[in-house]
Scaffold this motif. Structure first.
Motif, PDB file in Angstrom:
ATOM      1  N   VAL A 356       0.837  -1.201   0.000  1.00 53.82           N
ATOM      2  CA  VAL A 356       0.000   0.000   0.000  1.00 53.82           C
ATOM      3  C   VAL A 356       0.872   1.251   0.000  1.00 53.82           C
ATOM      4  CG1 VAL A 356      -1.638   1.344   1.385  1.00 53.82           C
ATOM      5  CG2 VAL A 356      -1.998  -1.108   1.068  1.00 53.82           C
ATOM      6  N   SER A 357       1.929   1.239   0.807  1.00 53.32           N
ATOM      7  CA  SER A 357       2.838   2.378   0.857  1.00 53.32           C
ATOM      8  C   SER A 357       3.522   2.600  -0.487  1.00 53.32           C
ATOM      9  CB  SER A 357       3.886   2.159   1.949  1.00 53.32           C
ATOM     10  OG  SER A 357       4.799   3.232   2.006  1.00 53.32           O
ATOM     11  N   ASP A 358       3.923   1.510  -1.149  1.00 52.51           N
ATOM     12  CA  ASP A 358       4.564   1.623  -2.456  1.00 52.51           C
ATOM     13  C   ASP A 358       3.641   2.284  -3.475  1.00 52.51           C
ATOM     14  OD1 ASP A 358       6.798   0.401  -1.440  1.00 52.51           O
ATOM     15  OD2 ASP A 358       6.362  -1.566  -2.314  1.00 52.51           O
ATOM     16  N   LEU A 359       2.361   1.996  -3.383  1.00 51.47           N
ATOM     17  CA  LEU A 359       1.408   2.528  -4.351  1.00 51.47           C
ATOM     18  C   LEU A 359       1.247   4.039  -4.235  1.00 51.47           C
ATOM     19  CD1 LEU A 359      -1.394  -0.203  -4.195  1.00 51.47           C
ATOM     20  CD2 LEU A 359       0.339   0.106  -5.960  1.00 51.47           C
ATOM     21  N   PRO A 363       5.619   5.147  -9.396  1.00 52.65           N
ATOM     22  CA  PRO A 363       5.121   6.100 -10.380  1.00 52.65           C
ATOM     23  C   PRO A 363       3.624   6.373 -10.277  1.00 52.65           C
ATOM     24  CG  PRO A 363       5.228   3.924 -11.362  1.00 52.65           C
ATOM     25  CD  PRO A 363       5.678   3.759  -9.932  1.00 52.65           C
ATOM     26  N   LEU A 364       2.897   5.618  -9.438  1.00 55.97           N
ATOM     27  CA  LEU A 364       1.438   5.731  -9.432  1.00 55.97           C
ATOM     28  C   LEU A 364       0.923   6.923  -8.628  1.00 55.97           C
ATOM     29  CD1 LEU A 364       0.464   1.960  -9.118  1.00 55.97           C
ATOM     30  CD2 LEU A 364       0.295   3.427 -11.130  1.00 55.97           C
ATOM     31  N   LYS A 365       1.612   7.239  -7.524  1.00 58.58           N
ATOM     32  CA  LYS A 365       1.251   8.395  -6.705  1.00 58.58           C
ATOM     33  C   LYS A 365      -0.219   8.368  -6.270  1.00 58.58           C
ATOM     34  CE  LYS A 365       4.567  11.482  -8.994  1.00 58.58           C
ATOM     35  NZ  LYS A 365       4.740  12.762  -9.715  1.00 58.58           N
ATOM     36  N   LEU A 366      -0.660   7.209  -5.795  1.00 58.57           N
ATOM     37  CA  LEU A 366      -2.026   7.124  -5.292  1.00 58.57           C
ATOM     38  C   LEU A 366      -2.119   7.819  -3.939  1.00 58.57           C
ATOM     39  CD1 LEU A 366      -3.015   3.465  -6.291  1.00 58.57           C
ATOM     40  CD2 LEU A 366      -3.193   5.582  -7.615  1.00 58.57           C
ATOM     41  N   LYS A 367      -3.342   8.088  -3.517  1.00 58.44           N
ATOM     42  CA  LYS A 367      -3.551   8.865  -2.295  1.00 58.44           C
ATOM     43  C   LYS A 367      -3.907   7.979  -1.107  1.00 58.44           C
ATOM     44  CE  LYS A 367      -6.258  12.755  -0.505  1.00 58.44           C
ATOM     45  NZ  LYS A 367      -7.346  13.724  -0.798  1.00 58.44           N
ATOM     46  N   ALA A 368      -4.917   7.144  -1.254  1.00 58.31           N
ATOM     47  CA  ALA A 368      -5.364   6.278  -0.167  1.00 58.31           C
ATOM     48  C   ALA A 368      -5.953   4.999  -0.769  1.00 58.31           C
ATOM     49  CB  ALA A 368      -6.413   6.986   0.695  1.00 58.31           C
ATOM     50  N   PRO A 369      -5.088   4.119  -1.289  1.00 59.88           N
ATOM     51  CA  PRO A 369      -5.581   2.956  -2.028  1.00 59.88           C
ATOM     52  C   PRO A 369      -6.295   1.928  -1.162  1.00 59.88           C
ATOM     53  CG  PRO A 369      -3.186   2.866  -1.771  1.00 59.88           C
ATOM     54  CD  PRO A 369      -3.618   4.200  -1.279  1.00 59.88           C
ATOM     55  N   SER A 370      -7.326   1.329  -1.742  1.00 60.73           N
ATOM     56  CA  SER A 370      -8.014   0.165  -1.175  1.00 60.73           C
ATOM     57  C   SER A 370      -7.783  -1.004  -2.113  1.00 60.73           C
ATOM     58  CB  SER A 370      -9.513   0.439  -1.031  1.00 60.73           C
ATOM     59  OG  SER A 370      -9.768   1.478  -0.116  1.00 60.73           O
ATOM     60  N   LEU A 371      -7.650  -2.220  -1.555  1.00 66.15           N
ATOM     61  CA  LEU A 371      -7.283  -3.374  -2.365  1.00 66.15           C
ATOM     62  C   LEU A 371      -8.226  -4.536  -2.104  1.00 66.15           C
ATOM     63  CD1 LEU A 371      -4.499  -1.906  -1.116  1.00 66.15           C
ATOM     64  CD2 LEU A 371      -3.430  -3.497  -2.707  1.00 66.15           C
ATOM     65  N   ALA A 372      -8.520  -5.266  -3.170  1.00 64.11           N
ATOM     66  CA  ALA A 372      -9.389  -6.437  -3.060  1.00 64.11           C
ATOM     67  C   ALA A 372      -9.049  -7.410  -4.173  1.00 64.11           C
ATOM     68  CB  ALA A 372     -10.854  -6.036  -3.135  1.00 64.11           C
ATOM     69  N   THR A 373      -9.350  -8.681  -3.942  1.00 59.16           N
ATOM     70  CA  THR A 373      -9.281  -9.691  -4.992  1.00 59.16           C
ATOM     71  C   THR A 373     -10.699 -10.078  -5.366  1.00 59.16           C
ATOM     72  OG1 THR A 373      -9.268 -11.555  -3.446  1.00 59.16           O
ATOM     73  CG2 THR A 373      -7.131 -10.570  -3.985  1.00 59.16           C
ATOM     74  N   ALA A 374     -10.812 -10.976  -6.316  1.00 57.94           N
ATOM     75  CA  ALA A 374     -12.143 -11.420  -6.725  1.00 57.94           C
ATOM     76  C   ALA A 374     -12.850 -12.158  -5.590  1.00 57.94           C
ATOM     77  CB  ALA A 374     -12.044 -12.324  -7.955  1.00 57.94           C
TER      78      ALA A 374
END
Length: 433
Positions: A356-359, A363-374
């Motif tokens: 999450v920190s890497d995101l 190069p992506l410069k995300l702000k507050a990513p949420s993650l999920a799989t199928a």
């Protein structure tokens, strides 16, 4: 510009229409139908009613456009009056969008301008799909990323990447200024590069180490940041209102005292506002030049009377009247306009929190990513109950949460809700990376 002036461009054949290599889709058809579309049917959205937005609204109204809407969240400050010429002293404190719309309607009665007060993120896809073209004068990178993703998302594609319905393509002309420099850019969703493709060309926002701010200030910006980040929280129980003259005066006074203590010159009220509000230096003449570039592209896109810009126009006014154009290429792995799956190679022991920190970095410069799989939600920012429930996953290794080569869907506030990034996580064989 009177209607008779644009008749010279719209009613006569031209050798500069949409020839091979032009970005616009279709061919120029001189005549009353083209003129009526431009002046009666074409709906233009102007995003931002600041220095550049005011000029854009004026140029659109004088170029024959009659159906214009403008959105802006800010209110008018005294400091705006030297360059945002649609505003007067009596307008201070009022919403920029409303005052700008009123001014244009009064000066050019044929042009109906509708104002919307709020963030671009407050509007949904149905709102943006009503327009034929969007002209952006934002100085906020985050808002520009969101708007770009919204317009690209409206142009749906099939499995082969072809646009399903060409009428869903809403071009965006993006303008920006900084001092004596400026740029205009044409973005045609799914055909040209998008704003996200060029994100890595933007310099990182300037910040100062807290230890320098607190212990060894050397610049006026250090003193202002100290007042903002250290002294304000000690004295106040609320966030700073950057549109409040009282709050700005308080920060200026505190910063001035600290600057005097360390014999630092240059703390002014204007610089205080510039640091706190991250104001980009603005010059009225630059706004006028870049606005003309932007509206010229809007006119060409909507009439096809000349080839459109391909795709970037830079203006450098500090060394004379000089500009150049170039084509900004599409990124094959752009998270917005490409359909590719990004592959992330990492150690199986890498934690979800580290990913999450890497995101949020290059190069992506995300702000507050949420993650999920199928099959499962890995980490969700909202609502608070789900954030609390998924927070323990941040400390777990990825190998305990997903299989090798698993695909993770990432959403983030910098994109509209239906825009998502897909990551394929591959665990390094040697345990490194």
């Amino acid at each position: 510009m009177a209607t008779t002036d644009i008749d010279k461009l719209l009613l006569r054949p031209t050798p500069f229409g949409s020839e091979s290599g032009a970005l616009a889709v279709g061919e120029f058809d001189p005549g009353n139908d083209t003129r009526e579309f431009l002046t009666e049917t074409c709906k233009v959205l102007v995003v931002g009613a600041g220095g550049l937005g005011c000029e854009v609204l004026k140029d659109l109204a004088l170029s024959g456009f009659r159906d214009v809407e403008v959105i802006d969240m800010d209110t008018i400050d005294v400091s705006n009056l030297n360059r945002q010429f649609l505003f007067r002293q009596k307008d201070v404190g009022r919403p920029k969008a409303e005052v700008a719309a009123e001014f244009i309607r009064e000066r050019v009665p044929q042009c109906n301008v509708i104002a919307h007060v709020g963030k671009v993120q407050d509007k949904d896809a149905d709102f943006y799909s009503r327009f034929n073209v969007v002209c952006s004068g934002l100085d906020n990178v985050e808002a520009r990323r969101w708007l770009n993703a919204m317009l690209v998302g409206l142009a749906e594609v099939d499995d082969e990447g072809n646009v399903i319905d060409p009428s869903q393509i809403i071009p965006m002309v993006d303008g920006g200024t900084e001092g004596f420099r400026g740029q205009a850019r044409v973005i045609i969703p799914r055909f040209t590069s998008c704003f996200e493709c060029s994100l890595d060309s933007f310099p990182p926002q300037r910040t100062y180490p807290l230890c320098t701010i607190a212990e060894t200030p050397r610049l006026p910006e250090h003193c202002i940041s100290y007042a903002q980040l250290v002294e304000w929280p000690k004295t106040n129980q609320r966030a700073i209102d950057t549109d409040s003259p009282d709050d700005m005066k308080w920060l200026f006074d505190v910063a001035s005292k600290r600057a005097s203590k360390f014999n630092i010159e240059g703390v002014t009220y204007m610089k205080t506002m510039g640091v706190v509000k991250n104001i980009i230096p603005a010059v009225a003449s630059t706004n006028a030049v870049v606005s003309a570039m932007c509206v010229n592209e809007v006119f060409k896109l909507m009439s096809l009377s000349s080839q459109t810009l391909n795709t970037y126009h830079m203006y450098m006014g500090s060394t004379g009247i000089y500009s150049h154009t170039f084509c900004y290429g599409k990124k094959n792995d752009c998270p917005v306009c490409s359909s590719c799956v990004r592959t992330v190679t990492c150690s199986a022991t890498k934690t979800l929190g580290e990913l999450v920190s890497d995101l949020t970095e290059e190069p992506l410069k995300l702000k507050a990513p949420s993650l999920a799989t199928a099959d499962a939600t890995l980490y969700l920012r909202k609502p608070k109950s789900l954030e609390a429930a998924t927070r323990p996953n941040l400390d777990k290794p990825l190998s305990a949460l997903v299989a090798n080569n698993a695909e993770i869907t990432v959403t983030d506030p910098v994109f509209p809700g239906d825009v998502a990034l897909t990551l394929r996580v591959c665990f390094a064989q040697n345990g490194a990376a």
